[in-house]
Write a protein that holds these residues in place. Structure first.
Motif, PDB file in Angstrom:
ATOM      1  N   LEU A  74       3.920  -6.724  -2.364  1.00 17.36           N
ATOM      2  CA  LEU A  74       2.511  -6.331  -2.319  1.00 17.36           C
ATOM      3  C   LEU A  74       2.378  -4.829  -2.070  1.00 17.36           C
ATOM      4  CD1 LEU A  74      -0.505  -7.034  -2.239  1.00 17.36           C
ATOM      5  CD2 LEU A  74      -0.242  -7.573   0.194  1.00 17.36           C
ATOM      6  N   TYR A  75       3.223  -4.299  -1.209  1.00 17.19           N
ATOM      7  CA  TYR A  75       3.244  -2.860  -0.946  1.00 17.19           C
ATOM      8  C   TYR A  75       3.519  -2.083  -2.233  1.00 17.19           C
ATOM      9  CZ  TYR A  75       4.821   1.551   1.190  1.00 17.19           C
ATOM     10  OH  TYR A  75       4.986   2.872   1.535  1.00 17.19           O
ATOM     11  N   GLY A  76       4.486  -2.568  -3.042  1.00 17.08           N
ATOM     12  CA  GLY A  76       4.792  -1.890  -4.291  1.00 17.08           C
ATOM     13  C   GLY A  76       3.658  -1.952  -5.300  1.00 17.08           C
ATOM     14  N   LEU A  77       2.901  -3.064  -5.307  1.00 18.15           N
ATOM     15  CA  LEU A  77       1.810  -3.197  -6.271  1.00 18.15           C
ATOM     16  C   LEU A  77       0.641  -2.272  -5.960  1.00 18.15           C
ATOM     17  CD1 LEU A  77       1.752  -7.070  -6.776  1.00 18.15           C
ATOM     18  CD2 LEU A  77       2.527  -5.346  -8.407  1.00 18.15           C
ATOM     19  N   PHE A  91       6.436  14.029   1.717  1.00 11.39           N
ATOM     20  CA  PHE A  91       6.238  12.586   1.580  1.00 11.39           C
ATOM     21  C   PHE A  91       5.148  12.274   0.566  1.00 11.39           C
ATOM     22  CE2 PHE A  91       4.469   8.469   2.643  1.00 11.39           C
ATOM     23  CZ  PHE A  91       5.592   7.694   2.931  1.00 11.39           C
ATOM     24  N   LEU A  92       4.046  13.013   0.635  1.00 15.33           N
ATOM     25  CA  LEU A  92       2.928  12.749  -0.276  1.00 15.33           C
ATOM     26  C   LEU A  92       3.295  13.079  -1.719  1.00 15.33           C
ATOM     27  CD1 LEU A  92       0.066  14.197   1.956  1.00 15.33           C
ATOM     28  CD2 LEU A  92       0.560  11.784   1.520  1.00 15.33           C
ATOM     29  N   LEU A  93       4.072  14.147  -1.932  1.00 14.86           N
ATOM     30  CA  LEU A  93       4.468  14.495  -3.293  1.00 14.86           C
ATOM     31  C   LEU A  93       5.482  13.486  -3.852  1.00 14.86           C
ATOM     32  CD1 LEU A  93       4.791  18.382  -3.035  1.00 14.86           C
ATOM     33  CD2 LEU A  93       2.967  17.064  -4.131  1.00 14.86           C
ATOM     34  N   SER A  94       6.333  12.942  -2.989  1.00 13.34           N
ATOM     35  CA  SER A  94       7.317  11.963  -3.472  1.00 13.34           C
ATOM     36  C   SER A  94       6.718  10.579  -3.648  1.00 13.34           C
ATOM     37  CB  SER A  94       8.495  11.888  -2.494  1.00 13.34           C
ATOM     38  OG  SER A  94       8.062  11.427  -1.215  1.00 13.34           O
ATOM     39  N   ASN A  95       5.479  10.382  -3.186  1.00  9.95           N
ATOM     40  CA  ASN A  95       4.838   9.074  -3.344  1.00  9.95           C
ATOM     41  C   ASN A  95       4.748   8.645  -4.803  1.00  9.95           C
ATOM     42  OD1 ASN A  95       4.436   8.258  -0.742  1.00  9.95           O
ATOM     43  ND2 ASN A  95       2.316   8.940  -0.606  1.00  9.95           N
ATOM     44  N   LEU A  96       4.490   9.600  -5.706  1.00 12.33           N
ATOM     45  CA  LEU A  96       4.305   9.247  -7.100  1.00 12.33           C
ATOM     46  C   LEU A  96       5.550   8.584  -7.672  1.00 12.33           C
ATOM     47  CD1 LEU A  96       2.646   9.331  -9.720  1.00 12.33           C
ATOM     48  CD2 LEU A  96       3.586  11.624 -10.118  1.00 12.33           C
ATOM     49  N   PHE A  97       6.711   9.156  -7.390  1.00  6.37           N
ATOM     50  CA  PHE A  97       7.953   8.648  -7.980  1.00  6.37           C
ATOM     51  C   PHE A  97       8.361   7.313  -7.349  1.00  6.37           C
ATOM     52  CE2 PHE A  97       7.860  13.294  -7.778  1.00  6.37           C
ATOM     53  CZ  PHE A  97       7.823  13.588  -9.140  1.00  6.37           C
ATOM     54  N   THR A  98       8.253   7.212  -6.036  1.00  7.97           N
ATOM     55  CA  THR A  98       8.627   5.957  -5.390  1.00  7.97           C
ATOM     56  C   THR A  98       7.634   4.843  -5.713  1.00  7.97           C
ATOM     57  OG1 THR A  98       7.445   6.605  -3.359  1.00  7.97           O
ATOM     58  CG2 THR A  98       9.793   7.155  -3.509  1.00  7.97           C
ATOM     59  N   SER A  99       6.348   5.190  -5.843  1.00  4.05           N
ATOM     60  CA  SER A  99       5.356   4.161  -6.148  1.00  4.05           C
ATOM     61  C   SER A  99       5.501   3.639  -7.566  1.00  4.05           C
ATOM     62  CB  SER A  99       3.943   4.701  -5.920  1.00  4.05           C
ATOM     63  OG  SER A  99       3.667   5.790  -6.782  1.00  4.05           O
ATOM     64  N   VAL A 100       5.845   4.522  -8.501  1.00  6.80           N
ATOM     65  CA  VAL A 100       6.080   4.066  -9.875  1.00  6.80           C
ATOM     66  C   VAL A 100       7.273   3.111  -9.910  1.00  6.80           C
ATOM     67  CG1 VAL A 100       6.850   4.795 -12.169  1.00  6.80           C
ATOM     68  CG2 VAL A 100       5.029   6.053 -11.003  1.00  6.80           C
ATOM     69  N   ALA A 101       8.357   3.492  -9.225  1.00  9.04           N
ATOM     70  CA  ALA A 101       9.537   2.625  -9.210  1.00  9.04           C
ATOM     71  C   ALA A 101       9.222   1.280  -8.537  1.00  9.04           C
ATOM     72  CB  ALA A 101      10.679   3.330  -8.479  1.00  9.04           C
ATOM     73  N   GLY A 102       8.504   1.322  -7.414  1.00 11.33           N
ATOM     74  CA  GLY A 102       8.172   0.075  -6.731  1.00 11.33           C
ATOM     75  C   GLY A 102       7.233  -0.804  -7.532  1.00 11.33           C
ATOM     76  N   PHE A 103       6.274  -0.185  -8.211  1.00 11.96           N
ATOM     77  CA  PHE A 103       5.323  -0.962  -9.018  1.00 11.96           C
ATOM     78  C   PHE A 103       6.034  -1.630 -10.193  1.00 11.96           C
ATOM     79  CE2 PHE A 103       2.263  -1.364 -12.489  1.00 11.96           C
ATOM     80  CZ  PHE A 103       1.219  -2.032 -11.860  1.00 11.96           C
ATOM     81  N   VAL A 104       6.884  -0.887 -10.878  1.00 15.15           N
ATOM     82  CA  VAL A 104       7.616  -1.452 -12.019  1.00 15.15           C
ATOM     83  C   VAL A 104       8.510  -2.593 -11.557  1.00 15.15           C
ATOM     84  CG1 VAL A 104       9.359  -0.953 -13.781  1.00 15.15           C
ATOM     85  CG2 VAL A 104       7.484   0.659 -13.376  1.00 15.15           C
ATOM     86  N   TYR A 105       9.197  -2.385 -10.433  1.00 12.96           N
ATOM     87  CA  TYR A 105      10.093  -3.434  -9.923  1.00 12.96           C
ATOM     88  C   TYR A 105       9.301  -4.697  -9.576  1.00 12.96           C
ATOM     89  CZ  TYR A 105      13.699  -5.774  -7.216  1.00 12.96           C
ATOM     90  OH  TYR A 105      14.617  -6.700  -6.767  1.00 12.96           O
ATOM     91  N   ALA A 106       8.163  -4.529  -8.887  1.00 15.33           N
ATOM     92  CA  ALA A 106       7.371  -5.691  -8.487  1.00 15.33           C
ATOM     93  C   ALA A 106       6.820  -6.428  -9.696  1.00 15.33           C
ATOM     94  CB  ALA A 106       6.240  -5.255  -7.554  1.00 15.33           C
ATOM     95  N   ILE A 107       6.271  -5.686 -10.672  1.00 11.71           N
ATOM     96  CA  ILE A 107       5.686  -6.318 -11.858  1.00 11.71           C
ATOM     97  C   ILE A 107       6.753  -7.053 -12.663  1.00 11.71           C
ATOM     98  CG2 ILE A 107       4.696  -5.817 -14.112  1.00 11.71           C
ATOM     99  CD1 ILE A 107       2.610  -5.939 -11.982  1.00 11.71           C
ATOM    100  N   VAL A 108       7.866  -6.385 -12.916  1.00  8.59           N
ATOM    101  CA  VAL A 108       8.922  -7.007 -13.727  1.00  8.59           C
ATOM    102  C   VAL A 108       9.511  -8.209 -13.013  1.00  8.59           C
ATOM    103  CG1 VAL A 108      11.202  -6.632 -14.734  1.00  8.59           C
ATOM    104  CG2 VAL A 108       9.443  -4.875 -14.947  1.00  8.59           C
TER     105      VAL A 108
END
Length: 423
Positions: free
Chosen positions: A152-155, A61-78
């Motif tokens: 907010l979670y994604g950001l 879970f911790l290693l996959s955080n990077l990929f899911t967080s990048v996707a969530g952050f990009v989605y939220a910002i865009v």
């Protein structure tokens, strides 16, 4: 270094097992040199230097955080940037609403990932209610608290995802003896984020869940009442009327041959008719007593208290009659409590008090019996409490051993419509 410190030791040897060799992660362990023990309240197995299945899940879970967080952050910002930036045009707010709808899907996938790898059981939020028309859908989507919390979670997840990926990867390479402890600490922080931002924690969601549960209780109660009425009709009045019809048929055949026997059979049938009518009256009273409709709660409770096996004092202090549904629930609540007094209390006297306190209808039944009543004692109090809870009511029991027993019920007050009160 002991065998417990061997990082390649199998997962089976690192976790406690029951008599059959299966995992039992909830069993308390005695603290030992291999690390702190688990507890009965913690569903996860105790921490050890050796890597168990739960530890590997947390690391994944911790290693996959990077990929899911990048996707969530990009989605939220865009999504937010496009929606807010184009809000001066006709497509800005619809784009923002669509982005919030997609955020709900992202939140669902994150809850599934946390459920599968961290064991976090988060209730899925209720779907958005259907709105009429385009503007209804637009307004409902823009004020969706679940979607905004997911955004907010994604950001906030991007910096956290970078930290967890880096720390976990470095620990896996050079700090592997203490990685289970590091992973547990980081995973607990993730569990807190999931519960805090992705769970339906707002008051509206909690209320929706309660109403869904209450609706099931109401449906089950209504079905049970219908089965009871059908059973009473089939086994009572219907069977008696069938016997009455057969008796009258036999009397008709003997009318010319043996008038005296026919008269006796008609007289017996007359008695059966009286008994059938009495059973039908009792059944109708069990559905909704006429005295309650005609004269109100005070007269109806006085009538039901007269059938109790002990003397009952009734005091109803109401300036007006409540709504018919609330009045009926109050009547049947007191009726069932007085039946318990007759059957179980071994009391010498009882009292019933009814009054209004602000927007609540208060009922209190007290007896001087032996006490010791419980919700799980087979007296129907648990079912009565569930039925009251289905209408936002409450049942409080105070019954120490040796008595007395006091049962207090609360119901929401709803005034009777003016047209109904004039009837």
């Amino acid at each position: 270094m002991s065998a417990d410190l061997d990082p390649v030791e199998s997962a089976e040897s690192s976790r406690p097992s029951g008599p059959s060799g299966s995992d039992s992660p909830g069993t308390p362990e005695t603290p030992g040199p291999s690390g702190p023990s688990g507890s009965a309240d913690d569903p996860r197995p105790p921490l050890r230097f050796a890597y168990g299945r739960e530890t590997w899940k947390e690391i994944a879970f911790l290693l996959s955080n990077l990929f899911t967080s990048v996707a969530g952050f990009v989605y939220a910002i865009v999504g937010i940037a496009l929606g807010v930036g184009l809000s001066v045009t006709v497509i800005g707010l619809p784009l923002l609403a669509l982005g919030l709808g997609g955020a709900r899907l992202i939140g669902r996938s994150e809850r599934a990932r946390a459920r599968g790898l961290l064991g976090v059981k988060v209730v899925e939020p209720s779907p958005l209610p259907r709105h009429r028309g385009f503007f209804g859908w637009l307004w409902g989507s823009l004020k969706d608290p679940v979607a905004w919390r997911t955004q907010l979670y994604g950001l906030i997840r991007l910096p956290w995802g970078i930290v967890t990926f880096t720390v976990t990867l470095v620990s896996l390479l050079v700090l592997w003896p203490v990685l289970p402890f590091v992973a547990r600490g980081l995973a607990n922080a993730d569990r807190g984020m999931v519960r805090g931002l992705l769970s339906p924690s707002d008051e509206l969601e909690r209320r929706i869940a309660e109403l869904e549960s209450d609706r099931g209780v109401v449906v089950d109660t209504a079905a049970a009442d219908l089965r009871r009425i059908e059973r009473d009709l089939h086994d009572g009045a219907q069977a008696r009327l069938v016997a009455l019809a057969m008796g009258l048929g036999l009397a008709k055949e003997k009318l010319l041959e043996d008038p005296e026997a026919a008269a006796a059979m008609v007289d017996e049938a007359h008695g059966e008719v009286k008994l059938a009518l009495q059973e039908l009256r009792d059944l109708a009273r069990g559905i909704h007593p006429a005295v309650l409709t005609d004269r109100g709660l005070s007269a109806a409770l006085s009538s039901v208290s007269a059938r109790c096996t002990v003397p009952v004092t009734v005091n109803v202090d109401l300036a007006e009659r409540p709504a018919e549904a609330i009045e009926g629930i109050a009547y049947f609540t007191v009726s069932e409590l007085l039946q318990n007094v007759s059957k179980h209390a071994r009391a010498r006297s009882a009292s019933v008090e009814v009054w209004r306190a602000d927007e609540r209808l208060m009922l209190q039944v007290r007896d001087d019996g032996a006490g010791g009543a419980r919700f799980d004692g087979g007296t129907g109090l648990a079912g009565l409490s569930e039925r009251l809870g289905a209408v936002d009511g409450l049942l409080v029991l105070d019954s120490p051993e040796g008595g007395p027993t006091t049962v207090t019920a609360e119901l929401p007050w709803r005034s009777r419509p003016a047209t109904a009160s004039r009837r």
